[in-house]
Design a protein around this motif. Structure first.
Motif, PDB file in Angstrom:
ATOM      1  N   HIS A 105      44.602  29.099  44.247  1.00  0.00           N
ATOM      2  CA  HIS A 105      45.780  29.966  43.853  1.00  0.00           C
ATOM      3  C   HIS A 105      45.191  31.607  44.102  1.00  0.00           C
ATOM      4  CE1 HIS A 105      46.678  26.500  41.544  1.00  0.00           C
ATOM      5  NE2 HIS A 105      47.851  26.850  41.711  1.00  0.00           N
ATOM      6  N   SER A 106      46.209  32.300  44.826  1.00  0.00           N
ATOM      7  CA  SER A 106      46.289  33.652  44.956  1.00  0.00           C
ATOM      8  C   SER A 106      47.276  34.316  44.615  1.00  0.00           C
ATOM      9  CB  SER A 106      45.901  34.151  46.261  1.00  0.00           C
ATOM     10  OG  SER A 106      44.423  33.537  46.560  1.00  0.00           O
ATOM     11  N   VAL A 107      47.132  35.491  43.715  1.00  0.00           N
ATOM     12  CA  VAL A 107      48.240  36.470  43.383  1.00  0.00           C
ATOM     13  C   VAL A 107      47.965  37.693  44.061  1.00  0.00           C
ATOM     14  CG1 VAL A 107      49.500  37.660  41.708  1.00  0.00           C
ATOM     15  CG2 VAL A 107      48.300  35.426  41.257  1.00  0.00           C
ATOM     16  N   ILE A 108      49.066  38.045  44.995  1.00  0.00           N
ATOM     17  CA  ILE A 108      48.777  39.102  45.823  1.00  0.00           C
ATOM     18  C   ILE A 108      49.797  40.321  45.250  1.00  0.00           C
ATOM     19  CG2 ILE A 108      49.035  40.080  48.244  1.00  0.00           C
ATOM     20  CD1 ILE A 108      48.839  37.003  48.895  1.00  0.00           C
ATOM     21  N   LEU A 109      49.179  41.387  45.172  1.00  0.00           N
ATOM     22  CA  LEU A 109      50.094  42.726  44.863  1.00  0.00           C
ATOM     23  C   LEU A 109      49.955  43.389  45.892  1.00  0.00           C
ATOM     24  CD1 LEU A 109      48.025  41.765  42.034  1.00  0.00           C
ATOM     25  CD2 LEU A 109      50.077  43.086  41.005  1.00  0.00           C
TER      26      LEU A 109
ATOM     27  N   THR B 172      44.142  41.234  45.787  1.00  0.00           N
ATOM     28  CA  THR B 172      44.381  39.841  45.638  1.00  0.00           C
ATOM     29  C   THR B 172      43.624  39.189  44.610  1.00  0.00           C
ATOM     30  OG1 THR B 172      44.835  39.531  48.213  1.00  0.00           O
ATOM     31  CG2 THR B 172      44.116  37.768  46.905  1.00  0.00           C
ATOM     32  N   LEU B 173      44.202  38.670  43.503  1.00  0.00           N
ATOM     33  CA  LEU B 173      43.370  38.001  42.716  1.00  0.00           C
ATOM     34  C   LEU B 173      43.370  36.554  42.699  1.00  0.00           C
ATOM     35  CD1 LEU B 173      45.071  40.222  39.665  1.00  0.00           C
ATOM     36  CD2 LEU B 173      42.713  40.232  40.459  1.00  0.00           C
ATOM     37  N   SER B 174      42.145  35.638  42.859  1.00  0.00           N
ATOM     38  CA  SER B 174      42.150  34.766  43.246  1.00  0.00           C
ATOM     39  C   SER B 174      41.401  33.286  42.344  1.00  0.00           C
ATOM     40  CB  SER B 174      41.826  34.237  44.698  1.00  0.00           C
ATOM     41  OG  SER B 174      42.573  34.916  45.741  1.00  0.00           O
ATOM     42  N   HIS B 175      41.705  32.139  42.492  1.00  0.00           N
ATOM     43  CA  HIS B 175      40.948  31.209  41.796  1.00  0.00           C
ATOM     44  C   HIS B 175      40.819  29.975  42.857  1.00  0.00           C
ATOM     45  CE1 HIS B 175      40.132  27.880  39.030  1.00  0.00           C
ATOM     46  NE2 HIS B 175      39.518  28.495  38.461  1.00  0.00           N
TER      47      HIS B 175
ATOM     48  N   SER C   3      41.902  25.344  32.882  1.00  0.00           N
ATOM     49  CA  SER C   3      40.748  25.719  33.167  1.00  0.00           C
ATOM     50  C   SER C   3      40.530  27.309  32.414  1.00  0.00           C
ATOM     51  CB  SER C   3      40.414  25.808  34.431  1.00  0.00           C
ATOM     52  OG  SER C   3      41.165  26.936  35.220  1.00  0.00           O
ATOM     53  N   LEU C   4      39.381  27.539  32.104  1.00  0.00           N
ATOM     54  CA  LEU C   4      39.172  28.477  31.523  1.00  0.00           C
ATOM     55  C   LEU C   4      39.441  29.841  32.597  1.00  0.00           C
ATOM     56  CD1 LEU C   4      37.919  30.929  29.662  1.00  0.00           C
ATOM     57  CD2 LEU C   4      35.578  30.216  30.782  1.00  0.00           C
ATOM     58  N   GLY C   5      39.020  29.455  33.900  1.00  0.00           N
ATOM     59  CA  GLY C   5      39.150  30.486  35.139  1.00  0.00           C
ATOM     60  C   GLY C   5      40.605  30.907  35.287  1.00  0.00           C
ATOM     61  N   VAL C   6      41.521  29.929  35.358  1.00  0.00           N
ATOM     62  CA  VAL C   6      43.148  30.269  35.562  1.00  0.00           C
ATOM     63  C   VAL C   6      43.516  31.110  34.517  1.00  0.00           C
ATOM     64  CG1 VAL C   6      45.354  29.292  35.877  1.00  0.00           C
ATOM     65  CG2 VAL C   6      43.463  28.687  37.544  1.00  0.00           C
ATOM     66  N   ASN C   7      43.255  30.718  33.370  1.00  0.00           N
ATOM     67  CA  ASN C   7      43.645  31.099  32.009  1.00  0.00           C
ATOM     68  C   ASN C   7      43.303  32.555  31.961  1.00  0.00           C
ATOM     69  OD1 ASN C   7      45.722  29.496  30.489  1.00  0.00           O
ATOM     70  ND2 ASN C   7      43.932  28.202  31.120  1.00  0.00           N
ATOM     71  N   LEU C   8      42.161  33.028  32.291  1.00  0.00           N
ATOM     72  CA  LEU C   8      41.628  34.352  32.456  1.00  0.00           C
ATOM     73  C   LEU C   8      42.222  35.211  33.595  1.00  0.00           C
ATOM     74  CD1 LEU C   8      39.724  36.426  31.292  1.00  0.00           C
ATOM     75  CD2 LEU C   8      37.798  35.562  32.898  1.00  0.00           C
TER      76      LEU C   8
ATOM     77  N   ILE D 200      52.793  34.866  45.231  1.00  0.00           N
ATOM     78  CA  ILE D 200      51.786  33.733  44.763  1.00  0.00           C
ATOM     79  C   ILE D 200      51.586  32.621  45.815  1.00  0.00           C
ATOM     80  CG2 ILE D 200      51.098  32.375  42.878  1.00  0.00           C
ATOM     81  CD1 ILE D 200      53.033  34.092  40.880  1.00  0.00           C
ATOM     82  N   LEU D 201      50.413  32.426  46.088  1.00  0.00           N
ATOM     83  CA  LEU D 201      50.142  31.521  47.170  1.00  0.00           C
ATOM     84  C   LEU D 201      49.310  30.605  46.829  1.00  0.00           C
ATOM     85  CD1 LEU D 201      50.163  30.773  50.083  1.00  0.00           C
ATOM     86  CD2 LEU D 201      47.894  32.204  50.374  1.00  0.00           C
ATOM     87  N   GLU D 202      49.834  29.243  47.017  1.00  0.00           N
ATOM     88  CA  GLU D 202      48.927  28.083  46.376  1.00  0.00           C
ATOM     89  C   GLU D 202      48.692  26.880  47.450  1.00  0.00           C
ATOM     90  OE1 GLU D 202      50.117  24.880  45.323  1.00  0.00           O
ATOM     91  OE2 GLU D 202      52.106  25.033  44.791  1.00  0.00           O
ATOM     92  N   MET D 203      47.479  26.328  47.325  1.00  0.00           N
ATOM     93  CA  MET D 203      47.220  25.308  48.141  1.00  0.00           C
ATOM     94  C   MET D 203      46.748  24.009  47.141  1.00  0.00           C
ATOM     95  SD  MET D 203      45.500  24.504  51.945  1.00  0.00           S
ATOM     96  CE  MET D 203      45.483  23.053  52.461  1.00  0.00           C
ATOM     97  N   HIS D 204      47.236  22.844  47.594  1.00  0.00           N
ATOM     98  CA  HIS D 204      46.866  21.539  46.945  1.00  0.00           C
ATOM     99  C   HIS D 204      46.724  20.447  47.808  1.00  0.00           C
ATOM    100  CE1 HIS D 204      47.921  23.690  42.971  1.00  0.00           C
ATOM    101  NE2 HIS D 204      46.900  22.804  42.572  1.00  0.00           N
TER     102      HIS D 204
END
Ligand code: NAD
Length: 273
Positions: free
Chosen positions: A219-223, A231-234, A128-133, A154-158
């Protein structure tokens, strides 16, 4: 130029059916074949009907070699062992191979890199464009914030059917953070925590995995610093974003010289690194 003929492998899967519908709706491409594993109940069915469209005259086959011989590219969101096999066939047929499959071992990644000496491969844990950005933004943040001051988690849910963990996307985001900090992810990642773990190591990149319901991909990347947190999320709501990315990658790869490319190359986001 004529429409690019694409084979969908894993045609009956969640992504396979989405890819068939996406190819049907997008200009410049046509479905040239649909492949499922030998023994699947779906072999012999019409690919369009299976994907909820009308009959389109493309029968699902279990013979990838003959399907690849009639195509310009293959869209592959299946399973690691199957993808390694398809990479060999795509290299033989000299066609484009788009790999969305996740969960490869180091040996399987090496086999794909070897196939890329003869085939044009685009491989990405997220199309996806969003995740690559998001990966670009993670890189910028990880570079700007010192590891001594900001911990990266890094937190993810599927959905409940997903078989690999952490997700390919979580690893892609981890790689982006590690690259920005000039470290190897494999040497600094903490993929599971359980029991008396001791305090967090400075510079580690941690992963946490949730599974449940029908979640397409969060997906969230938490700094995390002292006294503040970024928190940067998609959030992916629809698998069509990955399918459109896959088709876009195939069109981009058409006529390009053999090699192993990423979605960031396709989207023109590589020069930011
Ligand atoms: P799924 O289980 O619904 O579909 C996989 C399909 O592949 C199944 O129909 C299965 O029968 C088929 N398959 C397996 N081995 C095969 C073989 N040898 N020949 C032909 N077909 C074969 O899974 P899914 O949810 O569609 O996901 C598939 C893969 O794509 C997973 O690895 C997932 O993580 C990945 N994925 C990647 C992205 C991305 O953007 N890169 C997005 C979504 C999913």
């Amino acid at each position: 130029m004529t429409d690019m003929g694409l084979v969908v492998v894993g045609a009956a899967g969640r992504m396979g059916q989405t890819l068939i519908r996406t190819i049907h709706a997008m200009p410049g491409v046509k479905l040239a074949g649909a492949v499922e594993r030998a023994g699947s109940d779906h072999v012999g069915m019409d690919a369009g009907e299976l994907a909820g469209l009308r009959k389109i005259g493309v029968e699902i086959t279990d013979d990838p070699l003959s399907a690849f011989a009639k195509a310009d590219g293959v869209l592959d969101f299946t399973a690691p062992a199957a993808t390694v096999e398809f990479a060999g066939y795509a290299a033989q047929a000299r066609i484009v191979h788009i790999i969305g499959t996740t969960g490869f071992s180091d040996e399987q990644n090496a086999a794909i890199a070897a196939a890329a000496r003869h085939a044009t491969i685009v491989k990405s844990g997220n199309m996806s464009l969003g995740v690559n950005l998001l990966a670009v933004l993670v890189e910028q943040a990880a570079q700007a914030l010192e590891p001594e001051d900001f911990d990266i988690e890094i937190l993810e849910m599927h959905h409940r059917q997903k078989v690999d963990a952490p997700s390919g996307t979580a690893l892609l985001l981890g790689e982006a953070a590690a690259a920005a900090r000039g470290i190897e992810l494999a040497e600094h990642s903490v993929r599971v925590r359980d029991g008396h773990t001791g305090a967090r190591e400075t510079g580690a990149i941690g992963f946490a995995t949730l599974r449940g319901g029908s979640v397409v991909g969060d997906h969230s990347v938490i700094l995390a610093g002292t006294g503040e947190r970024i928190t940067l999320s998609h959030h992916a709501d629809d698998r069509a974003i990955f399918a459109r990315g896959g088709v876009k990658a195939a069109l981009w790869a058409r006529g390009r010289k053999p090699g192993l490319y990423s979605m960031r190359d396709v989207l023109g986001l590589s020069q930011t690194r």
